[in-house]
Design a protein around this motif. Structure first.
Motif, PDB file in Angstrom:
ATOM      1  N   ALA A 121     -44.960   9.750 -28.388  1.00  0.00           N
ATOM      2  CA  ALA A 121     -46.367  10.105 -28.590  1.00  0.00           C
ATOM      3  C   ALA A 121     -47.157   9.997 -27.292  1.00  0.00           C
ATOM      4  O   ALA A 121     -48.101  10.754 -27.057  1.00  0.00           O
ATOM      5  CB  ALA A 121     -46.991   9.225 -29.668  1.00  0.00           C
ATOM      6  N   SER A 122     -46.804   9.025 -26.442  1.00  0.00           N
ATOM      7  CA  SER A 122     -47.467   8.884 -25.148  1.00  0.00           C
ATOM      8  C   SER A 122     -46.481   8.282 -24.156  1.00  0.00           C
ATOM      9  O   SER A 122     -45.511   7.634 -24.552  1.00  0.00           O
ATOM     10  CB  SER A 122     -48.716   7.997 -25.251  1.00  0.00           C
ATOM     11  OG  SER A 122     -48.348   6.629 -25.374  1.00  0.00           O
ATOM     12  N   TYR A 123     -46.767   8.495 -22.866  1.00  0.00           N
ATOM     13  CA  TYR A 123     -45.876   8.003 -21.816  1.00  0.00           C
ATOM     14  C   TYR A 123     -45.861   6.476 -21.785  1.00  0.00           C
ATOM     15  O   TYR A 123     -44.790   5.853 -21.701  1.00  0.00           O
ATOM     16  CB  TYR A 123     -46.346   8.566 -20.477  1.00  0.00           C
ATOM     17  CG  TYR A 123     -45.416   8.288 -19.320  1.00  0.00           C
ATOM     18  CD1 TYR A 123     -44.077   8.652 -19.380  1.00  0.00           C
ATOM     19  CD2 TYR A 123     -45.885   7.673 -18.159  1.00  0.00           C
ATOM     20  CE1 TYR A 123     -43.228   8.408 -18.311  1.00  0.00           C
ATOM     21  CE2 TYR A 123     -45.046   7.435 -17.088  1.00  0.00           C
ATOM     22  CZ  TYR A 123     -43.712   7.803 -17.173  1.00  0.00           C
ATOM     23  OH  TYR A 123     -42.872   7.556 -16.119  1.00  0.00           O
ATOM     24  N   THR A 124     -47.034   5.862 -21.885  1.00  0.00           N
ATOM     25  CA  THR A 124     -47.098   4.398 -21.868  1.00  0.00           C
ATOM     26  C   THR A 124     -46.348   3.807 -23.054  1.00  0.00           C
ATOM     27  O   THR A 124     -45.623   2.816 -22.917  1.00  0.00           O
ATOM     28  CB  THR A 124     -48.563   3.927 -21.890  1.00  0.00           C
ATOM     29  OG1 THR A 124     -49.251   4.468 -20.756  1.00  0.00           O
ATOM     30  CG2 THR A 124     -48.653   2.413 -21.860  1.00  0.00           C
ATOM     31  N   CYS A 162     -37.136  13.423 -24.235  1.00  0.00           N
ATOM     32  CA  CYS A 162     -38.575  13.523 -23.954  1.00  0.00           C
ATOM     33  C   CYS A 162     -38.875  14.540 -22.864  1.00  0.00           C
ATOM     34  O   CYS A 162     -40.015  14.623 -22.388  1.00  0.00           O
ATOM     35  CB  CYS A 162     -39.116  12.151 -23.559  1.00  0.00           C
ATOM     36  SG  CYS A 162     -39.153  10.968 -24.915  1.00  0.00           S
ATOM     37  N   GLY A 163     -37.867  15.301 -22.448  1.00  0.00           N
ATOM     38  CA  GLY A 163     -38.079  16.381 -21.495  1.00  0.00           C
ATOM     39  C   GLY A 163     -38.040  15.976 -20.037  1.00  0.00           C
ATOM     40  O   GLY A 163     -38.469  16.750 -19.178  1.00  0.00           O
ATOM     41  N   LYS A 172     -36.695   8.259 -13.973  1.00  0.00           N
ATOM     42  CA  LYS A 172     -36.572   7.022 -13.196  1.00  0.00           C
ATOM     43  C   LYS A 172     -37.258   5.867 -13.909  1.00  0.00           C
ATOM     44  O   LYS A 172     -36.725   4.748 -13.975  1.00  0.00           O
ATOM     45  CB  LYS A 172     -37.192   7.219 -11.808  1.00  0.00           C
ATOM     46  CG  LYS A 172     -36.422   8.150 -10.899  1.00  0.00           C
ATOM     47  CD  LYS A 172     -37.205   8.397  -9.618  1.00  0.00           C
ATOM     48  CE  LYS A 172     -36.528   9.462  -8.760  1.00  0.00           C
ATOM     49  NZ  LYS A 172     -37.367   9.870  -7.616  1.00  0.00           N
ATOM     50  N   ALA A 173     -38.452   6.129 -14.444  1.00  0.00           N
ATOM     51  CA  ALA A 173     -39.195   5.061 -15.117  1.00  0.00           C
ATOM     52  C   ALA A 173     -38.448   4.550 -16.340  1.00  0.00           C
ATOM     53  O   ALA A 173     -38.393   3.336 -16.584  1.00  0.00           O
ATOM     54  CB  ALA A 173     -40.585   5.560 -15.504  1.00  0.00           C
ATOM     55  N   VAL A 174     -37.859   5.453 -17.114  1.00  0.00           N
ATOM     56  CA  VAL A 174     -37.102   5.039 -18.299  1.00  0.00           C
ATOM     57  C   VAL A 174     -35.877   4.217 -17.891  1.00  0.00           C
ATOM     58  O   VAL A 174     -35.583   3.167 -18.478  1.00  0.00           O
ATOM     59  CB  VAL A 174     -36.697   6.264 -19.140  1.00  0.00           C
ATOM     60  CG1 VAL A 174     -35.674   5.871 -20.206  1.00  0.00           C
ATOM     61  CG2 VAL A 174     -37.923   6.889 -19.801  1.00  0.00           C
ATOM     62  N   ASP A 242     -45.923  10.447 -15.385  1.00  0.00           N
ATOM     63  CA  ASP A 242     -45.285  11.613 -15.986  1.00  0.00           C
ATOM     64  C   ASP A 242     -45.819  11.769 -17.400  1.00  0.00           C
ATOM     65  O   ASP A 242     -46.576  10.912 -17.881  1.00  0.00           O
ATOM     66  CB  ASP A 242     -43.760  11.461 -15.992  1.00  0.00           C
ATOM     67  CG  ASP A 242     -43.050  12.802 -15.798  1.00  0.00           C
ATOM     68  OD1 ASP A 242     -43.582  13.817 -16.286  1.00  0.00           O
ATOM     69  OD2 ASP A 242     -41.972  12.823 -15.175  1.00  0.00           O
ATOM     70  N   ASN A 243     -45.433  12.838 -18.063  1.00  0.00           N
ATOM     71  CA  ASN A 243     -45.825  13.071 -19.450  1.00  0.00           C
ATOM     72  C   ASN A 243     -44.616  13.555 -20.230  1.00  0.00           C
ATOM     73  O   ASN A 243     -43.909  14.471 -19.782  1.00  0.00           O
ATOM     74  CB  ASN A 243     -46.933  14.135 -19.547  1.00  0.00           C
ATOM     75  CG  ASN A 243     -48.277  13.601 -19.076  1.00  0.00           C
ATOM     76  OD1 ASN A 243     -48.811  12.658 -19.647  1.00  0.00           O
ATOM     77  ND2 ASN A 243     -48.810  14.197 -18.017  1.00  0.00           N
ATOM     78  N   PRO A 244     -44.348  12.947 -21.405  1.00  0.00           N
ATOM     79  CA  PRO A 244     -43.203  13.408 -22.203  1.00  0.00           C
ATOM     80  C   PRO A 244     -43.433  14.804 -22.747  1.00  0.00           C
ATOM     81  O   PRO A 244     -44.535  15.164 -23.151  1.00  0.00           O
ATOM     82  CB  PRO A 244     -43.110  12.361 -23.330  1.00  0.00           C
ATOM     83  CG  PRO A 244     -44.443  11.710 -23.376  1.00  0.00           C
ATOM     84  CD  PRO A 244     -45.042  11.815 -22.003  1.00  0.00           C
TER      85      PRO A 244
END
Length: 462
Positions: A121-124, A162-163, A172-174, A242-244
Motif C-alpha cells: 500500500a505504501s513504500y514505508t 512490488c515492481g 536495495k532497500a528491501v 522509491d514507490n511500489p
C-alpha cells in the motif's frame, strides 16, 4: 593511451589512507606495537578504508589485502586465508544454493504472495513490514544465519512483486531491510544471536550470573529492538526513496507441486537441525552445506549445473574471505589485546558520574568490536567486568549488560558475519551495507544510547 578517470571514492581513499597512516605512525599508539604488528595495523586500516569507500571492486580489495599480508609475511597462510576455511564462507555457499532453489521452484513467490498484498500500500509500510518480519523471526529462530538464508530470497521476491527491478532503490532497500531487520534489533532477544550467547555463557562461567529471558528482553528490546527498528526504517526510506508498483499476481489456490513439496521437506529438516544445534553440536554451516549438496544432487535436487554456475557469484566469497582474513590477522598479531590493555587504563570511569560511565562503557564495548568483531566483545570485556564495576559503582550485572549496546552497534560490516553473508545473498554491493552501518551507528550513539540510559534508570538498573 586513454587515461581512466579517477572517481570521487578513489580520490577519497587516496586522501584517507596516507592521512590515517601518518596519524598512526606519528602518534604514541605506534609505540605500542612491534614492526609486524604496526605493518598489520596499517594494512588493516588501508583495507577497511578501501572497503568503506568502494574505491576498488570489493573482491579486488579482498585479494589485495590477502596478497600483501602474505608478501609481507604478516601471518601464516592458514591465518590469512582462514576465511576460505571458515564456517562463514560455506554458509554463504549453502545460502546461495538454498536461495536459488527457493526462487526457482516458485516457493519464494508463493510466500511472497501471502505478504505482498498487505505491504504494497505504501513504500514505508513495505520496508517496515520487512523489518518486522525479520524481528518476529528472531523470536522463533535462534540464528541470524538461518533467518537471513531463508528470508532474503522471499524478501527479494516481494520486492519484485512490488515492481522493483534489480539494482533499483526499492530492491536495495528491501534487501537491506531483510538483512538488517533480521539481525540488528534481534540482539535485544536473548538467544537470537551468537554474541548474546557468548556473553551469557562467559558471564555465568566467570561471575556466576546470567539473566532470564524476560529480564533481558525488558531491559533491551524497547530501545535496542523497537526504536532501533524504527530508525532503520526511517534511514532506509530516506536513503533509497522509491514507490511500489505492484505486479499483477497469478490467481490464488495453486496447489503445491512435487518440487515445491520436496524443497519444503528439505528446508524443514534443515531448519530442525539449525534449531537443535545446541543438542547435536553440528555447526550451522555443515547443516546448510548438507542441504545445498542435496539440492544439487541429480535426481534428488532441483538446481541444474547451469544455474549453479551462473548464479553462484565467486566474488562474494572472496569478499568475505578478505574481511575474515582481516579479522584473523588482527587476532594473530594480538592487536586487539594490546589496544584493550591500554584503553582500559584510559577510560574516564569514576563513581557518581552515572551518565558518563554508562556512555563510556557502551562506547568502549562498541570500539572493542571494531578490533575483535562482535563475538570478541564479550570474550574481551566479560573478564574485566568486576574491575569496571568497582571503577563505576555500577552493579556487576549492569556492567555486563552494557556489552549489548556494543555488539548491537555495528560500525564496519566485517564485524558481523551474518551481514557479510547477507549482502551476496541479496546481490547488494557491500558498500551499501557499510554506509548503512555507519549511519545507524552514529544515530544509535547520539539518540539511542542516552535514551537507553534513561530507560535503565527508570527500571532501577543504574
Amino acid at each position: 593511451m586513454t587515461n581512466l578517470p579517477v572517481s570521487r571514492s578513489q580520490w577519497l581513499a587516496l586522501a584517507l589512507i596516507p592521512l590515517l597512516s601518518a596519524g598512526l605512525l606519528f602518534s604514541p599508539v605506534a609505540g605500542w606495537f612491534d614492526g609486524p604488528q604496526l605493518l598489520s595495523a596499517l594494512l588493516v586500516m588501508a583495507g577497511l578504508v578501501l572497503f568503506a569507500t568502494g574505491a576498488l571492486p570489493e573482491f579486488v580489495t579482498a585479494l589485495l589485502v590477502l596478497t600483501l599480508a602474505m608478501l609481507l609475511s604478516l601471518a601464516p597462510a592458514e591465518v590469512v586465508f582462514s576465511g576460505l576455511t571458515s564456517t562463514a564462507c560455506w554458509l554463504i555457499v549453502s545460502g546461495l544454493v538454498i536461495g536459488i532453489a527457493i526462487s526457482e521452484t516458485g516457493l519464494a513467490q508463493r510466500v511472497s504472495d501471502l505478504f505482498t498484498r498487505h505491504l504494497d500500500a505504501s513504500y514505508t509500510r513495505l520496508i517496515a513490514g520487512i523489518v518486522v518480519i525479520g524481528i518476529v523471526l528472531g523470536f522463533v529462530m535462534p540464528s541470524s544465519v538461518g533467518r537471513i538464508v531463508l528470508f532474503i530470497p522471499i524478501a527479494l521476491t516481494i520486492a519484485h512483486s512490488c515492481g522493483f527491478e534489480p539494482g533499483s532503490n526499492g530492491q536495495k532497500a528491501v534487501g537491506l531491510a531483510a538483512a538488517f531487520g533480521s539481525h540488528l534489533p534481534t540482539f535485544a532477544i536473548l538467544p537470537a544471536n551468537v554474541p548474546n550467547m557468548i556473553m551469557i555463557g562467559s558471564a555465568e562461567k566467570i561471575h556466576g550470573w546470567s539473566p532470564m529471558f524476560g529480564e533481558y528482553l525488558l531491559l533491551h528490546f524497547p530501545v535496542l529492538g523497537i526504536l532501533k527498528a524504527i530508525l532503520l526504517v526511517v534511514v532506509l526510506v530516506r536513503l533509497y526513496p522509491d514507490n511500489p508498483k505492484p505486479v499483477p499476481q497469478a490467481g490464488p489456490g495453486r496447489p503445491f507441486n512435487f518440487t515445491e513439496s520436496r524443497l519444503m521437506m528439505i528446508l524443514l529438516v534443515t531448519l530442525g537441525f539449525w534449531l537443535t544445534d545446541t543438542w547435536h553440536q553440528i555447526s550451522a554451516a555443515w547443516i546448510g552445506l548438507a542441504a545445498a549438496t542435496l539440492l544439487l544432487m541429480p535426481g534428488i535436487g532441483m538446481i541444474s549445473t547451469q544455474s549453479f554456475n551462473q548464479k553462484v557469484n565467486i566474488s562474494s566469497i572472496l569478499v568475505v574471505a578478505g574481511l575474515l582474513g582481516i579479522a584473523g590477522l588482527i587476532n594473530h598479531q594480538n592487536i586487539s589485546g594490546i589496544l584493550g590493555g591500554h584503553v582500559l587504563a584510559w577510560l574516564p570511569l569514576e563513581p557518581g558520574r552515572d551518565f558518563a560511565n554508562f556512555l563510556t562503557l557502551s562506547l568502549a564495548a562498541t570500539a572493542t568490536g571494531m578490533v575483535t568483531t562482535l563475538a570478541g566483545i564479550p570474550a574481551t570485556l566479560t573478564p574485566l567486568a568486576g574491575a569496571m564495576s568497582e571503577m563505576t559503582g555500577f552493579s556487576l550485572e549492569a556492567v555486563l549488560m552494557t556489552q549489548v549496546l556494543g555488539f548491537s552497534t555495528i560500525i564496519f560490516t566485517y564485524q558481523s558475519v551474518p551481514l557479510m553473508m547477507a549482502m551476496p545473498l541479496a546481490g547488494i554491493p557491500m558498500r551499501h551495507a557499510a554506509r548503512l552501518c555507519l549511519i545507524l551507528a552514529a544515530l544509535t550513539i547520539v539518540i539511542l544510547f542516552p535514551l537507553d540510559y534513561l530507560w535503565w534508570r527508570w527500571l532501577g538498573w543504574i
